[in-house]
Design an enzyme around this catalytic site. Sequence first.
Site, mmCIF file in Angstrom:
data_model
loop_
_atom_site.group_PDB
_atom_site.id
_atom_site.type_symbol
_atom_site.label_atom_id
_atom_site.label_comp_id
_atom_site.label_asym_id
_atom_site.label_seq_id
_atom_site.Cartn_x
_atom_site.Cartn_y
_atom_site.Cartn_z
ATOM 1 N N ASP A 13 0.803 -1.226 0.000
ATOM 2 C CA ASP A 13 0.000 0.000 0.000
ATOM 3 C C ASP A 13 0.835 1.274 0.000
ATOM 4 O O ASP A 13 0.410 2.310 0.507
ATOM 5 C CB ASP A 13 -0.967 0.026 1.215
ATOM 6 C CG ASP A 13 -1.882 -1.166 1.213
ATOM 7 O OD1 ASP A 13 -2.202 -1.668 0.121
ATOM 8 O OD2 ASP A 13 -2.289 -1.605 2.309
ATOM 9 N N LYS A 16 1.962 2.118 -5.070
ATOM 10 C CA LYS A 16 2.524 1.563 -6.319
ATOM 11 C C LYS A 16 1.608 1.829 -7.516
ATOM 12 O O LYS A 16 2.063 2.218 -8.585
ATOM 13 C CB LYS A 16 2.731 0.039 -6.177
ATOM 14 C CG LYS A 16 3.690 -0.348 -5.068
ATOM 15 C CD LYS A 16 3.740 -1.844 -4.884
ATOM 16 C CE LYS A 16 2.485 -2.457 -4.319
ATOM 17 N NZ LYS A 16 2.138 -2.094 -2.953
ATOM 18 N N GLY A 17 0.294 1.604 -7.296
ATOM 19 C CA GLY A 17 -0.668 1.785 -8.397
ATOM 20 C C GLY A 17 -0.594 3.184 -8.961
ATOM 21 O O GLY A 17 -0.541 3.381 -10.177
ATOM 22 N N GLY A 40 -4.471 -4.232 -3.759
ATOM 23 C CA GLY A 40 -5.442 -3.184 -4.103
ATOM 24 C C GLY A 40 -4.632 -1.976 -4.500
ATOM 25 O O GLY A 40 -3.994 -1.345 -3.658
ATOM 26 N N HIS A 41 -4.574 -1.706 -5.789
ATOM 27 C CA HIS A 41 -3.766 -0.599 -6.290
ATOM 28 C C HIS A 41 -4.691 0.533 -6.722
ATOM 29 O O HIS A 41 -5.473 0.376 -7.655
ATOM 30 C CB HIS A 41 -2.876 -1.073 -7.447
ATOM 31 C CG HIS A 41 -1.856 -2.083 -7.020
ATOM 32 N ND1 HIS A 41 -0.946 -2.649 -7.862
ATOM 33 C CD2 HIS A 41 -1.588 -2.624 -5.799
ATOM 34 C CE1 HIS A 41 -0.174 -3.487 -7.182
ATOM 35 N NE2 HIS A 41 -0.561 -3.490 -5.932
ATOM 36 N N THR A 42 -4.565 1.677 -6.029
ATOM 37 C CA THR A 42 -5.494 2.778 -6.261
ATOM 38 C C THR A 42 -4.914 3.816 -7.208
ATOM 39 O O THR A 42 -3.775 4.251 -7.033
ATOM 40 C CB THR A 42 -5.838 3.467 -4.926
ATOM 41 O OG1 THR A 42 -6.080 2.460 -3.962
ATOM 42 C CG2 THR A 42 -7.052 4.377 -5.049
ATOM 43 N N GLN A 225 2.097 -6.006 -3.139
ATOM 44 C CA GLN A 225 2.551 -6.077 -1.745
ATOM 45 C C GLN A 225 3.872 -5.292 -1.579
ATOM 46 O O GLN A 225 4.093 -4.353 -2.320
ATOM 47 C CB GLN A 225 2.701 -7.539 -1.278
ATOM 48 C CG GLN A 225 1.371 -8.272 -1.101
ATOM 49 C CD GLN A 225 0.798 -8.833 -2.380
ATOM 50 O OE1 GLN A 225 1.467 -9.525 -3.114
ATOM 51 N NE2 GLN A 225 -0.462 -8.541 -2.647
ATOM 52 N N ARG A 304 -9.958 -2.693 5.870
ATOM 53 C CA ARG A 304 -9.461 -2.708 7.251
ATOM 54 C C ARG A 304 -8.594 -1.482 7.533
ATOM 55 O O ARG A 304 -7.911 -0.977 6.640
ATOM 56 C CB ARG A 304 -8.608 -3.970 7.487
ATOM 57 C CG ARG A 304 -9.404 -5.237 7.559
ATOM 58 C CD ARG A 304 -8.487 -6.426 7.740
ATOM 59 N NE ARG A 304 -7.602 -6.625 6.593
ATOM 60 C CZ ARG A 304 -6.611 -7.514 6.558
ATOM 61 N NH1 ARG A 304 -6.374 -8.263 7.610
ATOM 62 N NH2 ARG A 304 -5.867 -7.646 5.480
HETATM 63 P P1 GDP Z 1 -0.668 0.316 -3.542
HETATM 64 O O1 GDP Z 1 -1.270 -0.961 -3.086
HETATM 65 O O2 GDP Z 1 0.800 0.383 -3.281
HETATM 66 O O3 GDP Z 1 -0.991 0.641 -4.972
HETATM 67 O O4 GDP Z 1 -1.322 1.474 -2.635
HETATM 68 P P2 GDP Z 1 -2.875 1.597 -2.243
HETATM 69 O O5 GDP Z 1 -3.633 2.053 -3.414
HETATM 70 O O6 GDP Z 1 -3.355 0.375 -1.563
HETATM 71 O O7 GDP Z 1 -2.797 2.689 -1.103
HETATM 72 C C1 GDP Z 1 -2.295 3.964 -1.336
HETATM 73 C C2 GDP Z 1 -3.389 4.978 -1.001
HETATM 74 O O8 GDP Z 1 -2.822 6.259 -0.890
HETATM 75 C C3 GDP Z 1 -4.448 5.097 -2.081
HETATM 76 O O9 GDP Z 1 -5.667 5.424 -1.487
HETATM 77 C C4 GDP Z 1 -3.932 6.246 -2.944
HETATM 78 O O10 GDP Z 1 -4.958 6.925 -3.634
HETATM 79 C C5 GDP Z 1 -3.349 7.136 -1.893
HETATM 80 N N1 GDP Z 1 -2.197 7.933 -2.314
HETATM 81 C C6 GDP Z 1 -1.187 7.615 -3.168
HETATM 82 N N2 GDP Z 1 -0.275 8.598 -3.190
HETATM 83 C C7 GDP Z 1 -0.703 9.546 -2.335
HETATM 84 C C8 GDP Z 1 -0.162 10.790 -1.887
HETATM 85 O O11 GDP Z 1 0.915 11.224 -2.273
HETATM 86 N N3 GDP Z 1 -0.908 11.474 -0.975
HETATM 87 C C9 GDP Z 1 -2.085 11.050 -0.498
HETATM 88 N N4 GDP Z 1 -2.739 11.776 0.393
HETATM 89 N N5 GDP Z 1 -2.615 9.881 -0.893
HETATM 90 C C10 GDP Z 1 -1.922 9.129 -1.779
HETATM 91 P P1 IMO Z 2 -0.829 -4.185 -2.232
HETATM 92 O O1 IMO Z 2 -0.364 -4.763 -3.543
HETATM 93 C C1 IMO Z 2 -0.973 -4.500 2.102
HETATM 94 C C2 IMO Z 2 -1.103 -8.531 3.804
HETATM 95 C C3 IMO Z 2 -2.369 -8.967 4.499
HETATM 96 C C4 IMO Z 2 -1.797 -9.949 5.517
HETATM 97 C C5 IMO Z 2 -0.676 -10.625 4.734
HETATM 98 C C6 IMO Z 2 -1.065 -11.959 4.099
HETATM 99 O O2 IMO Z 2 -2.123 -3.468 -2.310
HETATM 100 O O3 IMO Z 2 0.254 -3.400 -1.590
HETATM 101 P P2 IMO Z 2 -2.570 -12.666 2.043
HETATM 102 O O4 IMO Z 2 -3.996 -12.346 1.724
HETATM 103 O O5 IMO Z 2 -1.597 -12.260 1.013
HETATM 104 O O6 IMO Z 2 -2.394 -14.094 2.432
HETATM 105 O O7 IMO Z 2 -2.266 -11.810 3.365
HETATM 106 O O8 IMO Z 2 -0.304 -9.713 3.724
HETATM 107 N N1 IMO Z 2 -1.297 -8.064 2.408
HETATM 108 C C7 IMO Z 2 -1.203 -6.773 2.053
HETATM 109 N N2 IMO Z 2 -1.034 -5.660 2.790
HETATM 110 N N3 IMO Z 2 -1.044 -4.413 0.756
HETATM 111 C C8 IMO Z 2 -1.193 -5.522 0.009
HETATM 112 O O9 IMO Z 2 -1.133 -5.494 -1.344
HETATM 113 C C9 IMO Z 2 -1.329 -6.769 0.648
HETATM 114 N N4 IMO Z 2 -1.516 -8.034 0.219
HETATM 115 C C10 IMO Z 2 -1.478 -8.810 1.315
HETATM 116 O O10 IMO Z 2 -3.007 -7.874 5.103
HETATM 117 O O11 IMO Z 2 -1.220 -9.245 6.575
HETATM 118 MG MG MG Z 3 -2.803 -1.622 -1.829
#
Ligand code: GDP
Ligand code: IMO
Ligand code: MG
Length: 422
Positions: A13, A16-17, A40-42, A225, A304
Amino acid sequence: MKTDILLGLQWGDEGKGKVVDVLAGQYDIVARFQGGPNAGHTLEIQGKKHVLHTIPSGIFREKVMNVIGNGVVIDPISFLEEVRGIEALGINICKNLILSKRAHLILPTHRLLDASSEAQKGKEKIGSTLKGISPAYMDKTGRNGLRIGDILEKDFSTKYATLAGKHLQMLSLAGYEFDKTVFTENEKKWMDCVAFIRTMQCIDTEYYLNDAIKAGKRILAEGAQGSLLDIDFGSYPFVTSSSTTCAGACIGLGIAPSTIGEVEGVFKAYCTRVGSGPFPTELLDDIGEKICQIGREFGSTTGRKRRCGWLDLPALKRAIMLNGVTKLDMMKIDVLNEFDEVKVCTHYIVDGKQTEQLPYNLSTEIKPVYKSFKGWGKLPESMEYAKMPAELKTYIKFVEDAVGVPITLLSVGPERSQTLIR
Ligand code: GDP
Ligand code: IMO
Ligand code: MG
């Protein structure tokens, strides 16, 4: 052309997305190399938010081909929902998306096995996303798995019945109760989604990618991840079941190490973690809560609440070492705007001794030692580095000097446009 890799350096999180979407315009191909719908890549584009789970984050760039590599595990139901969501935006996804025949399938029973395993672990549970990731990868390494290529074969139904039957026996032995009617409906839906996948481009993506490399095409490999969730180098057993580090891109796409170019590591200006497991710099106080609220730190896949803490430099340095990171992206800088003081963990105290190394036994008490920085306050609208507050520049320079890798991208908001490339 060399293949660049973009991956997360913390517990996932990191953003990356967003970065893949920002950079994708410079590439011909974006290829996901591991993970599955646990990710979950946002992406936020012109005020609209999109969350991708299995589909690569280059999908919103018309000229980019997106590849789901062999290292990914695919749940047909979740995949089709994602496809439909993107199609609804008028994007011809079938044209721009290719699946590896070698990618493994997540069966409905894998999800049940995931839930059963977590229930058995009780308080010790991993905090899995319950998407069936671990059982699917277990079947892959146990040489029982079903792959995308299998759905194109005549005996697929028999193979499916054999594996699902085995899983049902395991669930029965574990005494795991579940609603049989819901399961039967799910199985039917799963088969319908498999039928849809048969109509898509399912190919030997290792040939496609290597031909593209030879033809001089630019490829960006997208990780899911983060390094601290890596099956070998993460905080085991509180990890995911795939290789999230740089080498995972070679395995998960079928490309040689010699073809790798830049390794771009993404990290937040602080740290978050969702699920169980050690987190040395976790803040269990009002500061952690404030980061969570301002940063909207709630899981993109499960909703979560994410645990929050200060940036952990020893962990970041280790991730940089494991991945051979050549450039860094610092994300969510804006989230710390309101803080008068920003801290960074520079080393740990373990067994009374100062160290920069994560101990093998993560249940040992790890006491972080912090360096304090003055907060930077409001950021300018302009995306020029020269106009950024001096306090932020001090923070960035300190991190760069400590890790020895340049921070070339700064993210100051979720939108595509809220990005500064140095
Ligand atoms: P990923 O799994 O690495 O792609 O990241 P996620 O999408 O799970 O979580 C990153 C969250 O932070 C998302 O809700 C994005 O929209 C948000 N986000 C990304 N870059 C920034 C930033 O520079 N500032 C803020 N406030 N939010 C960001
Ligand atoms: P992105 O790509 C954050 C965490 C879960 C749990 C552990 C194992 O969005 O960064 P799993 O379902 O893989 O067996 O869960 O890994 N986890 C993540 N945490 N971002 C993710 O992906 C995750 N994918 C799995 O919360 O602790
Ligand atoms: Mg994510």
